[in-house]
Design an enzyme around this catalytic site. Structure first.
Site, PDB file in Angstrom:
ATOM      1  N   HIS A  86       3.943  16.569  18.274  1.00  0.00           N
ATOM      2  CA  HIS A  86       3.311  17.645  17.890  1.00  0.00           C
ATOM      3  C   HIS A  86       2.320  16.924  16.449  1.00  0.00           C
ATOM      4  O   HIS A  86       2.618  16.414  15.695  1.00  0.00           O
ATOM      5  CB  HIS A  86       4.569  18.323  17.187  1.00  0.00           C
ATOM      6  CG  HIS A  86       4.201  19.756  16.545  1.00  0.00           C
ATOM      7  ND1 HIS A  86       2.698  20.188  16.322  1.00  0.00           N
ATOM      8  CD2 HIS A  86       4.867  20.940  16.129  1.00  0.00           C
ATOM      9  CE1 HIS A  86       2.734  21.308  15.789  1.00  0.00           C
ATOM     10  NE2 HIS A  86       4.094  21.611  15.759  1.00  0.00           N
ATOM     11  N   CYS A 114       1.297  24.633  11.822  1.00  0.00           N
ATOM     12  CA  CYS A 114       1.035  24.160  12.974  1.00  0.00           C
ATOM     13  C   CYS A 114      -0.291  25.075  13.593  1.00  0.00           C
ATOM     14  O   CYS A 114      -0.526  24.834  14.699  1.00  0.00           O
ATOM     15  CB  CYS A 114       2.399  24.319  13.814  1.00  0.00           C
ATOM     16  SG  CYS A 114       3.626  23.525  13.042  1.00  0.00           S
ATOM     17  N   HIS A 134       2.964  26.623  22.714  1.00  0.00           N
ATOM     18  CA  HIS A 134       3.155  25.986  21.687  1.00  0.00           C
ATOM     19  C   HIS A 134       4.203  25.138  21.736  1.00  0.00           C
ATOM     20  O   HIS A 134       4.125  23.713  21.639  1.00  0.00           O
ATOM     21  CB  HIS A 134       3.549  26.881  20.330  1.00  0.00           C
ATOM     22  CG  HIS A 134       3.744  26.025  19.312  1.00  0.00           C
ATOM     23  ND1 HIS A 134       2.652  25.444  18.593  1.00  0.00           N
ATOM     24  CD2 HIS A 134       4.741  25.914  18.519  1.00  0.00           C
ATOM     25  CE1 HIS A 134       2.921  25.013  17.658  1.00  0.00           C
ATOM     26  NE2 HIS A 134       4.389  25.459  17.208  1.00  0.00           N
TER      27      HIS A 134
END
Length: 398
Positions: free
Chosen positions: A326, A161, A292
């Site tokens: 995401h 990520c 995040h």
């Protein structure tokens, strides 16, 4: 060692097919998470996703790729965002082909978005499809290199990520060190059975739109998208449009667990500290944090704790994953552009779906759009599996 400036941006996500559409969705608080039209999966009717609102055929038409072969959805999304970024920066064919121009892209799933076709090809159940050379993580990068005749330094990063945040960091470091004068950086990921099944096995997919930093958060939503930024040495940007400066960056690894962060937020705190230190500023000068903020129990609690330890009195923060889902390898670049849009337009974008914030209202994320809000420095966090944590600091330019 001169400044590294952002002179072009391009993106596509669940909330817009270009930068302007994404910006308008952020200002309107309009999420792109919901049912899907193009992603085929057992879970397509059971879970919400952040799907780009264009089919592969529409993407091919938009990019004049109807006669091209071997373009997966990952490749198509990358081409769309890349093309917007270089046009926005006004780069010529000569500049793209210059040895002083680098391309650093990122992806996690790459061509494995064609999970079923990959299975057929790998097990010799097909005669060999047009995608035989497209399954790798770097396949989309190679397509960009070939189509746009890029001859300088190129690389593809996969650190989960934090992938495209690391692409931005590497591009900035190459420019600062004098190895290149320009770097096109970013990342891409598309929805895939491979990643959906994997995240489902971890039991961290939510059956509702995600709610980062809410007490009752129960997981993330996967999304897809692509985003690229054109970074240039300060001397190349004289007299041209400039969005922001890549002022600082930090990377750290807490080496704690393959898919979870340490409760002490070791890696998160260290990369934020390093990003702020390398920007030459104090933590108190950060005006906003694009967190995040995945919406999982572990991530949000650890990140919230880490920000509290670093800042004491936390600056405004929120997670824009509540708009896009995401986007994995694209997330760092997507959220970098969102951070820069906040600086350029003096805006704070709200996190969505937060009804009961962690630690109460006094520590709540931004809950509504705010205009005329001067931002000098913005911190953007990207924390990946394996503890690979990266933070970027963006600064306004005069």
């Amino acid at each position: 060692m001169g400044r590294v400036l952002v002179t072009g941006m391009g993106m596509i996500s669940a909330i817009g097919n270009n930068v302007a559409e994404n910006h308008e969705s952020l200002r309107s608080g309009r999420s792109g998470i919901g049912s899907v039209s193009y992603f085929e999966s057992l879970y397509a009717s059971q879970l919400p996703f952040g799907e780009v609102k264009l089919s592969n055929e529409e993407l091919k038409t938009a990019q004049n790729l109807e006669q091209s072969s071997g373009y997966t959805r990952t490749c198509l999304l990358a081409d769309k965002a890349f093309c917007e970024a270089i046009a926005d920066a006004g780069l010529s064919k000569g500049q793209l082909s210059s040895l002083d121009t680098a391309l650093i892209s990122a992806s996690t799933v790459g061509g494995m978005c064609l999970t079923d076709q990959l299975y057929e090809d790998a097990n010799r159940r097909s005669q060999g499809s047009e995608y035989l050379e497209a399954y790798g993580c770097s396949a989309h990068t190679l397509k960009l290199i070939q189509r746009y005749h890029i001859k300088g330094f190129t690389d593809t990063i996969n650190t989960a990520c934090s992938s495209s945040a690391n692409a931005i960091m590497l591009g900035a470091r190459l420019i600062r060190s004098g190895r290149v004068k320009r770097a096109i950086v970013g990342g891409v990921d598309s929805l895939a059975k491979y990643t959906v099944n994997g995240f489902n096995a971890l039991k961290i997919l939510s059956s509702e739109p995600c709610k980062p930093f809410d007490v009752h958060r129960d997981g993330l939503n996967l999304g897809e998208g692509a985003a690229y930024l054109v970074l240039e040495a300060e001397e190349l940007a004289a007299g041209r449009k400039v969005y922001a400066e890549i002022a600082g960056y930090g990377n750290a690894n807490d080496a704690h667990h393959p898919s979870a962060m340490s409760d002490e937020a070791v890696g998160a705190i260290r990369c934020m500290q390093e990003a702020i230190r390398s920007a030459g500023i104090k933590p108190s000068e950060i005006g906003y944090v694009n967190a995040h903020g995945t919406g999982t129990q572990n991530n949000d609690q650890v990140e919230f704790f880490g920000m509290g330890e670093l800042f004491g009195k936390m600056p405004p923060y929120s997670s824009t994953k509540s708009y896009t889902g995401h986007t994995l390898g694209a997330a760092g670049a997507v959220e970098a552009i969102y951070s820069i849009l906040g600086i350029v337009h003096s805006e704070l974008f709200p996190g969505l779906n937060v009804n009961e914030p962690i630690k109460g209202a006094d520590h709540a994320p931004v809950s509504e759009w705010k205009g005329d809000y001067k931002l000098n420095y913005v911190l953007s966090n990207s924390f990946g599996f394996g503890g690979n944590c990266t933070s970027l600091v963006f600064a306004g330019v005069n």
